[in-house]
Motif scaffolding. Sequence first.
Motif, PDB file in Angstrom:
ATOM      1  N   THR A 135       6.564  16.582 -32.065  1.00 27.02           N
ATOM      2  CA  THR A 135       5.711  16.679 -30.882  1.00 27.02           C
ATOM      3  C   THR A 135       4.554  15.698 -30.943  1.00 27.02           C
ATOM      4  O   THR A 135       4.194  15.077 -29.935  1.00 27.02           O
ATOM      5  CB  THR A 135       5.166  18.114 -30.723  1.00 27.02           C
ATOM      6  OG1 THR A 135       6.260  19.028 -30.726  1.00 27.02           O
ATOM      7  CG2 THR A 135       4.391  18.262 -29.429  1.00 27.02           C
ATOM      8  N   SER A 136       3.964  15.551 -32.130  1.00 26.03           N
ATOM      9  CA  SER A 136       2.873  14.584 -32.278  1.00 26.03           C
ATOM     10  C   SER A 136       3.358  13.181 -31.959  1.00 26.03           C
ATOM     11  O   SER A 136       2.676  12.400 -31.290  1.00 26.03           O
ATOM     12  CB  SER A 136       2.316  14.631 -33.703  1.00 26.03           C
ATOM     13  OG  SER A 136       1.783  15.900 -33.989  1.00 26.03           O
ATOM     14  N   ALA A 137       4.566  12.861 -32.435  1.00 21.86           N
ATOM     15  CA  ALA A 137       5.121  11.530 -32.186  1.00 21.86           C
ATOM     16  C   ALA A 137       5.501  11.343 -30.728  1.00 21.86           C
ATOM     17  O   ALA A 137       5.317  10.270 -30.151  1.00 21.86           O
ATOM     18  CB  ALA A 137       6.342  11.310 -33.079  1.00 21.86           C
ATOM     19  N   SER A 138       6.036  12.412 -30.134  1.00 27.82           N
ATOM     20  CA  SER A 138       6.572  12.261 -28.782  1.00 27.82           C
ATOM     21  C   SER A 138       5.500  12.298 -27.697  1.00 27.82           C
ATOM     22  O   SER A 138       5.717  11.766 -26.612  1.00 27.82           O
ATOM     23  CB  SER A 138       7.603  13.361 -28.493  1.00 27.82           C
ATOM     24  OG  SER A 138       6.984  14.619 -28.353  1.00 27.82           O
ATOM     25  N   MET A 139       4.356  12.922 -27.955  1.00 29.26           N
ATOM     26  CA  MET A 139       3.363  13.070 -26.893  1.00 29.26           C
ATOM     27  C   MET A 139       2.866  11.717 -26.388  1.00 29.26           C
ATOM     28  O   MET A 139       2.785  11.492 -25.176  1.00 29.26           O
ATOM     29  CB  MET A 139       2.188  13.928 -27.366  1.00 29.26           C
ATOM     30  CG  MET A 139       2.470  15.412 -27.292  1.00 29.26           C
ATOM     31  SD  MET A 139       0.996  16.445 -27.090  1.00 29.26           S
ATOM     32  CE  MET A 139      -0.058  15.893 -28.394  1.00 29.26           C
ATOM     33  N   ILE A 140       2.545  10.821 -27.323  1.00 30.73           N
ATOM     34  CA  ILE A 140       2.073   9.488 -26.916  1.00 30.73           C
ATOM     35  C   ILE A 140       3.200   8.738 -26.224  1.00 30.73           C
ATOM     36  O   ILE A 140       3.021   8.152 -25.142  1.00 30.73           O
ATOM     37  CB  ILE A 140       1.569   8.703 -28.133  1.00 30.73           C
ATOM     38  CG1 ILE A 140       0.372   9.423 -28.759  1.00 30.73           C
ATOM     39  CG2 ILE A 140       1.180   7.281 -27.726  1.00 30.73           C
ATOM     40  CD1 ILE A 140      -0.124   8.798 -30.053  1.00 30.73           C
ATOM     41  N   ALA A 141       4.384   8.774 -26.845  1.00 28.27           N
ATOM     42  CA  ALA A 141       5.524   8.081 -26.261  1.00 28.27           C
ATOM     43  C   ALA A 141       5.904   8.694 -24.921  1.00 28.27           C
ATOM     44  O   ALA A 141       6.241   7.987 -23.962  1.00 28.27           O
ATOM     45  CB  ALA A 141       6.714   8.145 -27.221  1.00 28.27           C
ATOM     46  N   TYR A 142       5.831  10.003 -24.831  1.00 27.98           N
ATOM     47  CA  TYR A 142       6.205  10.732 -23.616  1.00 27.98           C
ATOM     48  C   TYR A 142       5.315  10.339 -22.439  1.00 27.98           C
ATOM     49  O   TYR A 142       5.804   9.996 -21.358  1.00 27.98           O
ATOM     50  CB  TYR A 142       6.103  12.233 -23.886  1.00 27.98           C
ATOM     51  CG  TYR A 142       6.009  13.083 -22.646  1.00 27.98           C
ATOM     52  CD1 TYR A 142       7.141  13.389 -21.907  1.00 27.98           C
ATOM     53  CD2 TYR A 142       4.773  13.577 -22.215  1.00 27.98           C
ATOM     54  CE1 TYR A 142       7.051  14.170 -20.765  1.00 27.98           C
ATOM     55  CE2 TYR A 142       4.681  14.363 -21.080  1.00 27.98           C
ATOM     56  CZ  TYR A 142       5.825  14.653 -20.355  1.00 27.98           C
ATOM     57  OH  TYR A 142       5.725  15.416 -19.231  1.00 27.98           O
ATOM     58  N   ILE A 143       4.007  10.388 -22.656  1.00 28.08           N
ATOM     59  CA  ILE A 143       3.081  10.058 -21.582  1.00 28.08           C
ATOM     60  C   ILE A 143       3.302   8.622 -21.123  1.00 28.08           C
ATOM     61  O   ILE A 143       3.379   8.335 -19.920  1.00 28.08           O
ATOM     62  CB  ILE A 143       1.629  10.267 -22.044  1.00 28.08           C
ATOM     63  CG1 ILE A 143       1.304  11.764 -22.057  1.00 28.08           C
ATOM     64  CG2 ILE A 143       0.651   9.549 -21.134  1.00 28.08           C
ATOM     65  CD1 ILE A 143       1.334  12.408 -20.682  1.00 28.08           C
ATOM     66  N   SER A 144       3.413   7.715 -22.086  1.00 29.04           N
ATOM     67  CA  SER A 144       3.622   6.302 -21.736  1.00 29.04           C
ATOM     68  C   SER A 144       4.909   6.118 -20.955  1.00 29.04           C
ATOM     69  O   SER A 144       4.928   5.499 -19.880  1.00 29.04           O
ATOM     70  CB  SER A 144       3.653   5.452 -23.007  1.00 29.04           C
ATOM     71  OG  SER A 144       2.468   5.604 -23.750  1.00 29.04           O
ATOM     72  N   ALA A 145       6.020   6.666 -21.486  1.00 30.51           N
ATOM     73  CA  ALA A 145       7.328   6.438 -20.887  1.00 30.51           C
ATOM     74  C   ALA A 145       7.468   7.105 -19.524  1.00 30.51           C
ATOM     75  O   ALA A 145       7.993   6.507 -18.580  1.00 30.51           O
ATOM     76  CB  ALA A 145       8.423   6.933 -21.830  1.00 30.51           C
ATOM     77  N   GLN A 146       7.001   8.354 -19.396  1.00 33.00           N
ATOM     78  CA  GLN A 146       7.170   9.057 -18.135  1.00 33.00           C
ATOM     79  C   GLN A 146       6.352   8.418 -17.015  1.00 33.00           C
ATOM     80  O   GLN A 146       6.828   8.291 -15.881  1.00 33.00           O
ATOM     81  CB  GLN A 146       6.788  10.536 -18.295  1.00 33.00           C
ATOM     82  CG  GLN A 146       7.800  11.363 -19.083  1.00 33.00           C
ATOM     83  CD  GLN A 146       9.094  11.582 -18.306  1.00 33.00           C
ATOM     84  OE1 GLN A 146       9.224  11.201 -17.147  1.00 33.00           O
ATOM     85  NE2 GLN A 146      10.068  12.183 -18.960  1.00 33.00           N
ATOM     86  N   PHE A 147       5.129   8.018 -17.312  1.00 32.79           N
ATOM     87  CA  PHE A 147       4.321   7.374 -16.279  1.00 32.79           C
ATOM     88  C   PHE A 147       4.879   5.997 -15.918  1.00 32.79           C
ATOM     89  O   PHE A 147       4.847   5.587 -14.752  1.00 32.79           O
ATOM     90  CB  PHE A 147       2.860   7.275 -16.713  1.00 32.79           C
ATOM     91  CG  PHE A 147       2.083   8.534 -16.479  1.00 32.79           C
ATOM     92  CD1 PHE A 147       1.910   9.037 -15.194  1.00 32.79           C
ATOM     93  CD2 PHE A 147       1.542   9.242 -17.531  1.00 32.79           C
ATOM     94  CE1 PHE A 147       1.209  10.215 -14.960  1.00 32.79           C
ATOM     95  CE2 PHE A 147       0.847  10.419 -17.320  1.00 32.79           C
ATOM     96  CZ  PHE A 147       0.681  10.910 -16.029  1.00 32.79           C
ATOM     97  N   ILE A 148       5.399   5.292 -16.903  1.00 34.66           N
ATOM     98  CA  ILE A 148       6.048   4.004 -16.622  1.00 34.66           C
ATOM     99  C   ILE A 148       7.262   4.231 -15.734  1.00 34.66           C
ATOM    100  O   ILE A 148       7.510   3.475 -14.784  1.00 34.66           O
ATOM    101  CB  ILE A 148       6.448   3.302 -17.938  1.00 34.66           C
ATOM    102  CG1 ILE A 148       5.200   2.773 -18.646  1.00 34.66           C
ATOM    103  CG2 ILE A 148       7.432   2.160 -17.669  1.00 34.66           C
ATOM    104  CD1 ILE A 148       5.466   2.215 -20.028  1.00 34.66           C
ATOM    105  N   ASP A 149       8.030   5.287 -16.024  1.00 33.27           N
ATOM    106  CA  ASP A 149       9.212   5.609 -15.234  1.00 33.27           C
ATOM    107  C   ASP A 149       8.841   5.848 -13.770  1.00 33.27           C
ATOM    108  O   ASP A 149       9.467   5.292 -12.858  1.00 33.27           O
ATOM    109  CB  ASP A 149       9.891   6.854 -15.819  1.00 33.27           C
ATOM    110  CG  ASP A 149      11.149   7.242 -15.058  1.00 33.27           C
ATOM    111  OD1 ASP A 149      12.139   6.502 -15.152  1.00 33.27           O
ATOM    112  OD2 ASP A 149      11.138   8.266 -14.354  1.00 33.27           O
ATOM    113  N   VAL A 150       7.819   6.655 -13.548  1.00 29.06           N
ATOM    114  CA  VAL A 150       7.388   6.970 -12.178  1.00 29.06           C
ATOM    115  C   VAL A 150       6.858   5.722 -11.474  1.00 29.06           C
ATOM    116  O   VAL A 150       7.176   5.460 -10.302  1.00 29.06           O
ATOM    117  CB  VAL A 150       6.326   8.092 -12.183  1.00 29.06           C
ATOM    118  CG1 VAL A 150       5.742   8.289 -10.783  1.00 29.06           C
ATOM    119  CG2 VAL A 150       6.929   9.401 -12.695  1.00 29.06           C
TER     120      VAL A 150
END
Length: 247
Positions: A135-150
């Motif tokens: 979760t620690s690893a994915s939170m930064i990646a998640y926010i970056s990737a999901q907002f880039i996707d949108v």
Amino acid sequence: MFELERKNRRAEWVFMVLSGLFLGSLTMLNILGITKFISLDFVFFGNEIPFPIAIGVLAYPITFLCTDFISELFGKKRANMVVWMGLILNLWVLFIIWIGGVLPPGPELDDLGNVIPNTNGWIFYEVRTATFAATSASMIAYISAQFIDVQIFHYLKKKTGGKYLWLRNNGSTLVSQLVDSIAVILITHYYADALPKDAFGNITEPLIYFITASYLFKFVTSLLDTIPFYFGVKYLTQYIKAGHIEK
């Protein structure tokens, strides 16, 4: 008046289902995360190519498909709202797992400070360690990737005048998942030190293999979801008659 209420009710049900599937998949992939790595090695011109992927990745393509559906049917504002809700959910999962670990009784430890297998809470602490790392690893990646996707999805939609649904579906997902794959593997290794290791304490494969395997899996599943995305958008648009929804 009744017709408008019926449309709104249908629209909200669709939004709730897509959001629930997104948030449920997100929770599942973070909890399962790196508890197990699957080896899907294949032979290429006589050479065996390692293809290690974390089990949490299996649910990941669904999250991007859901945000693409929400972006297309309900607009950028709602898609970003679901992304933010996903971040809050990540923090909530971390909080519950953290508080579960600090409440008594504590784990039984050996002389090296490791939790003794098959004692009270052993499975919990194994999952807790992996979940914190994932979760620690994915939170930064998640926010970056999901907002880039949108952002890319709506950029392509604007540039193409709403045409070429396949382009914004695949273009936004493929770019954002590349960002996610690089970020999550690097953070998992350098920050959480949680990639699988051999008996000598070395990671089992070079980082490039973990990144490539993760991205190729997401790449292929992204291409495969184009057909259900097309049919899904067509059916759901007809079902909720989304033309009245403010985007």
